[in-house]
Design a protein around this motif. Structure first.
Motif, PDB file in Angstrom:
ATOM      1  N   ALA A   1      31.494  47.481  41.064  1.00 20.51           N
ATOM      2  CA  ALA A   1      32.035  48.176  39.896  1.00 20.51           C
ATOM      3  C   ALA A   1      31.331  47.750  38.606  1.00 20.51           C
ATOM      4  O   ALA A   1      30.915  48.599  37.803  1.00 20.51           O
ATOM      5  CB  ALA A   1      33.534  47.902  39.790  1.00 20.51           C
ATOM      6  N   VAL A   2      31.181  46.452  38.398  1.00 17.29           N
ATOM      7  CA  VAL A   2      30.631  45.979  37.128  1.00 17.29           C
ATOM      8  C   VAL A   2      29.128  46.248  37.038  1.00 17.29           C
ATOM      9  O   VAL A   2      28.610  46.560  35.958  1.00 17.29           O
ATOM     10  CB  VAL A   2      30.954  44.480  36.917  1.00 17.29           C
ATOM     11  CG1 VAL A   2      30.108  43.591  37.810  1.00 17.29           C
ATOM     12  CG2 VAL A   2      30.752  44.084  35.460  1.00 17.29           C
TER      13      VAL A   2
ATOM     14  N   GLY B   1      39.002  46.003  49.692  1.00 16.62           N
ATOM     15  CA  GLY B   1      38.489  45.470  48.756  1.00 16.62           C
ATOM     16  C   GLY B   1      38.000  45.622  49.311  1.00 16.62           C
ATOM     17  O   GLY B   1      38.261  45.742  48.355  1.00 16.62           O
ATOM     18  N   ASN B   2      39.403  44.958  46.897  1.00 23.51           N
ATOM     19  CA  ASN B   2      38.641  44.336  46.143  1.00 23.51           C
ATOM     20  C   ASN B   2      39.127  44.398  47.133  1.00 23.51           C
ATOM     21  O   ASN B   2      39.758  45.407  46.751  1.00 23.51           O
ATOM     22  CB  ASN B   2      38.731  44.631  45.711  1.00 23.51           C
ATOM     23  CG  ASN B   2      38.807  44.578  44.440  1.00 23.51           C
ATOM     24  OD1 ASN B   2      39.132  44.372  44.645  1.00 23.51           O
ATOM     25  ND2 ASN B   2      39.241  44.367  44.344  1.00 23.51           N
TER      26      ASN B   2
ATOM     27  N   ASP C   1      39.212  49.915  31.476  1.00 21.49           N
ATOM     28  CA  ASP C   1      38.667  50.285  32.772  1.00 21.49           C
ATOM     29  C   ASP C   1      39.770  50.843  33.661  1.00 21.49           C
ATOM     30  O   ASP C   1      40.880  50.310  33.704  1.00 21.49           O
ATOM     31  CB  ASP C   1      38.029  49.060  33.446  1.00 21.49           C
ATOM     32  CG  ASP C   1      37.234  49.447  34.671  1.00 21.49           C
ATOM     33  OD1 ASP C   1      37.810  49.424  35.773  1.00 21.49           O
ATOM     34  OD2 ASP C   1      36.046  49.779  34.539  1.00 21.49           O
TER      35      ASP C   1
ATOM     36  N   PRO D   1      38.317  39.552  36.215  1.00 25.72           N
ATOM     37  CA  PRO D   1      37.173  40.398  35.886  1.00 25.72           C
ATOM     38  C   PRO D   1      37.548  41.757  35.305  1.00 25.72           C
ATOM     39  O   PRO D   1      36.828  42.290  34.448  1.00 25.72           O
ATOM     40  CB  PRO D   1      36.461  40.552  37.240  1.00 25.72           C
ATOM     41  CG  PRO D   1      36.799  39.307  37.973  1.00 25.72           C
ATOM     42  CD  PRO D   1      38.220  39.017  37.576  1.00 25.72           C
ATOM     43  N   LEU D   2      38.673  42.331  35.759  1.00 24.65           N
ATOM     44  CA  LEU D   2      39.105  43.608  35.186  1.00 24.65           C
ATOM     45  C   LEU D   2      39.445  43.445  33.708  1.00 24.65           C
ATOM     46  O   LEU D   2      39.150  44.331  32.891  1.00 24.65           O
ATOM     47  CB  LEU D   2      40.314  44.144  35.946  1.00 24.65           C
ATOM     48  CG  LEU D   2      40.077  44.587  37.388  1.00 24.65           C
ATOM     49  CD1 LEU D   2      41.370  45.104  37.997  1.00 24.65           C
ATOM     50  CD2 LEU D   2      38.990  45.648  37.458  1.00 24.65           C
TER      51      LEU D   2
ATOM     52  N   GLU E   1      40.211  39.051  41.024  1.00 22.37           N
ATOM     53  CA  GLU E   1      40.106  40.496  40.824  1.00 22.37           C
ATOM     54  C   GLU E   1      40.692  40.915  39.484  1.00 22.37           C
ATOM     55  O   GLU E   1      40.115  41.748  38.790  1.00 22.37           O
ATOM     56  CB  GLU E   1      40.801  41.256  41.963  1.00 22.37           C
ATOM     57  CG  GLU E   1      39.991  41.254  43.242  1.00 22.37           C
ATOM     58  CD  GLU E   1      40.287  42.441  44.140  1.00 22.37           C
ATOM     59  OE1 GLU E   1      41.382  43.011  44.046  1.00 22.37           O
ATOM     60  OE2 GLU E   1      39.418  42.776  44.966  1.00 22.37           O
TER      61      GLU E   1
ATOM     62  N   GLY F   1      32.718  38.008  47.366  1.00 25.54           N
ATOM     63  CA  GLY F   1      32.944  39.075  46.386  1.00 25.54           C
ATOM     64  C   GLY F   1      32.111  40.297  46.707  1.00 25.54           C
ATOM     65  O   GLY F   1      30.992  40.182  47.211  1.00 25.54           O
TER      66      GLY F   1
ATOM     67  N   PHE G   1      41.861  49.142  44.713  1.00 27.06           N
ATOM     68  CA  PHE G   1      42.506  48.196  43.808  1.00 27.06           C
ATOM     69  C   PHE G   1      44.018  48.407  43.771  1.00 27.06           C
ATOM     70  O   PHE G   1      44.768  47.455  43.527  1.00 27.06           O
ATOM     71  CB  PHE G   1      41.888  48.305  42.410  1.00 27.06           C
ATOM     72  CG  PHE G   1      40.634  47.501  42.280  1.00 27.06           C
ATOM     73  CD1 PHE G   1      40.660  46.238  41.726  1.00 27.06           C
ATOM     74  CD2 PHE G   1      39.425  47.992  42.752  1.00 27.06           C
ATOM     75  CE1 PHE G   1      39.519  45.475  41.636  1.00 27.06           C
ATOM     76  CE2 PHE G   1      38.268  47.232  42.666  1.00 27.06           C
ATOM     77  CZ  PHE G   1      38.312  45.973  42.104  1.00 27.06           C
TER      78      PHE G   1
ATOM     79  N   SER H   1      33.862  36.867  40.413  1.00 24.77           N
ATOM     80  CA  SER H   1      34.838  37.699  41.114  1.00 24.77           C
ATOM     81  C   SER H   1      35.105  37.179  42.518  1.00 24.77           C
ATOM     82  O   SER H   1      34.274  36.479  43.109  1.00 24.77           O
ATOM     83  CB  SER H   1      34.346  39.149  41.190  1.00 24.77           C
ATOM     84  OG  SER H   1      33.178  39.243  41.992  1.00 24.77           O
TER      85      SER H   1
ATOM     86  N   ILE I   1      34.296  44.179  42.960  1.00 25.42           N
ATOM     87  CA  ILE I   1      34.101  43.990  41.521  1.00 25.42           C
ATOM     88  C   ILE I   1      32.616  43.979  41.184  1.00 25.42           C
ATOM     89  O   ILE I   1      32.188  44.520  40.149  1.00 25.42           O
ATOM     90  CB  ILE I   1      34.773  42.684  41.049  1.00 25.42           C
ATOM     91  CG1 ILE I   1      36.295  42.848  40.998  1.00 25.42           C
ATOM     92  CG2 ILE I   1      34.255  42.270  39.668  1.00 25.42           C
ATOM     93  CD1 ILE I   1      36.793  43.696  39.856  1.00 25.42           C
TER      94      ILE I   1
END
Length: 425
Positions: free
Chosen positions: A347-348, A424-425, A237, A159-160, A156, A341, A70, A124, A344
């Motif tokens: 991560a999520v 990547g992201n 985050d 969503p963060l 990106e 995507g 990121f 994302s 993300i």
């Protein structure tokens, strides 16, 4: 200790095998290297062969890899190119995607937390994956390429923001205030960094660029760790801090001599894509719960369903960012690029699985759909661009080239990197 040593050696071996295997398979099938790294992790991980186990140390390295990914994404965005209409239209499309994604989440998993996890994953866009592909296609400066960069930046960063608001354990109002404070602090830092000339800083960078002092890389690590720790202390985050660190570094180094910037970008690539980022994607494969995904036909069917939802929920609203006068082929390519995507999503879903918000089956299905999106959508989008322009550009393999700045900087002076995920992201 013995298990940790074996895991480290095998992960390092997979990081070497992945680009070789991708190159060997290239004449038969084009597999993006990030997908291959995850698949190798699945193959040797607990889901299949069981040769590699996750350890706290490898998980920590993987976290560093995700943060570095990121950071690179934030460092790559050309804000002067996407400001104005591209970023405004891309932002409007992302808000629609988030609302539609959360709505779909409530249909699939009525619990509010699970619905938000699914919604954030589905809205994302993998910026780090798309920028090298657009550049390799010769589209980075075209209206379509600028629109894709805007979509990726919003896909990106947005969503963060959502993760920081809803999954920090704070009330939304408190989380919003904390987030606003973080944005203001980093905004002030970026503003003053853009106004300063940094003459002494750049001079020190030049003096140590080829010595063991490596002032530039040490400064990057300081900025990255400071903003990551700040975001974590504030309960946000860590990826938000990593992304902001990339943007801040881009501003600080912008007025340095061009030759120095080229060398620094190469060093960043080496640290990110030669070491940390592959560990993250391989570790993702190791932690992938293949058993949960294949436990029932209904769970397995979620993979194609989520893939279609990525196109509908993220791809269609991406059309708002289409430049004026875009052809149908260009719009189709933009829709497919927007629906690509993976980082993300990983991560999520990891957050959702660790906190018990979603099941391992849903998490694995979302990651599986993300892998397929990276595998299929960019290639299909490039075909649309080729059809639009009536040409067939000589493209290197997607995700096997260096990020834009490094490639533009060297123009063939360096061999193409086979380790880039994007990134990547």
């Amino acid at each position: 200790m013995q298990g940790l040593s074996a895991s480290l050696v095998l992960i390092a071996a997979l990081a070497v095998v992945a680009p070789i295997a991708v190159r060997l398979l290239d004449p038969v099938i084009k597999v993006p290297i990030v997908v291959f790294e995850i698949l190798l992790g699945i193959l040797l991980g607990p889901s299949l062969l069981g040769w590699i186990q996750s350890t706290p140390f490898t998980d920590t390295l993987a976290d560093f890899g995700l943060a570095m990914l990121f950071f690179v994404a934030g460092n790559e965005i050309d804000f002067t190119a996407i400001r104005g209409r591209p970023i405004k239209r891309a932002s409007a499309g992302w808000v629609i995607s988030l609302a539609a994604g959360v709505g779909a989440g409530f249909v699939l998993a009525p619990a509010p937390e699970a619905a938000v996890i699914i919604g954030v994953a589905l809205c994302s866009t993998a910026l780090g994956t798309l920028l090298p592909i657009i550049r390799d296609a010769g589209e980075s400066k075209s209206p379509t390429g600028i629109a894709v960069a805007a979509l990726g930046a919003v896909g990106e960063f947005g969503p963060l923001i959502a993760i920081s608001l809803f999954f920090t354990g704070k009330q939304v109002g408190t989380a919003s205030a904390v987030l606003l404070g973080f944005v203001l602090l980093t905004g002030v830092a970026i503003f003053y960094a853009s106004r300063a000339k940094h003459t002494l800083f750049h001079a020190q960078v030049t003096r140590t660029l080829h010595t063991s002092s490596q002032f530039a890389m040490r400064s990057i690590m300081l900025i990255l760790s400071s903003l990551v720790v700040l975001s974590m202390v504030l309960g946000l985050d860590m990826l938000l801090g990593a992304f902001a660190a990339g943007v801040l570094w881009q501003v600080i180094i912008a007025r340095a001599p061009e030759v120095d910037r080229r060398v620094i970008e190469t060093k960043i690539d080496a640290v990110a894509f030669g070491f940390l980022v592959p560990v993250f994607f391989i570790d993702t494969g190791i932690d992938f719960d293949l058993g949960a995904l294949t436990s029932s036909p209904a769970t397995l069917a979620l993979v194609p369903l989520f893939l279609v939802l990525l196109v509908v929920i993220r791809g269609l609203p991406s059309l708002l960012a289409a430049p004026r006068g875009s052809t149908r082929a260009a719009k189709r390519s933009l829709m497919l690029f927007g629906a690509t995507g993976l980082p993300i999503i990983v991560a999520v879903t990891t957050i959702g699985r660790e906190h018990g918000f979603i099941t391992s089956g849903i998490s694995s299905a979302l990651v599986g759909a993300g892998m397929l999106s990276v595998l299929l959508f960019p290639l299909l989008a490039l075909r649309q661009l080729q059809h639009k322009e009536g040409r067939l550009p000589n493209l290197p393999h997607p995700l096997e080239s260096s990020p834009p700045q490094a490639h533009q900087a060297h123009d063939g002076d360096l061999p193409p990197s086979d380790a880039s995920p994007t990134g990547g992201n």
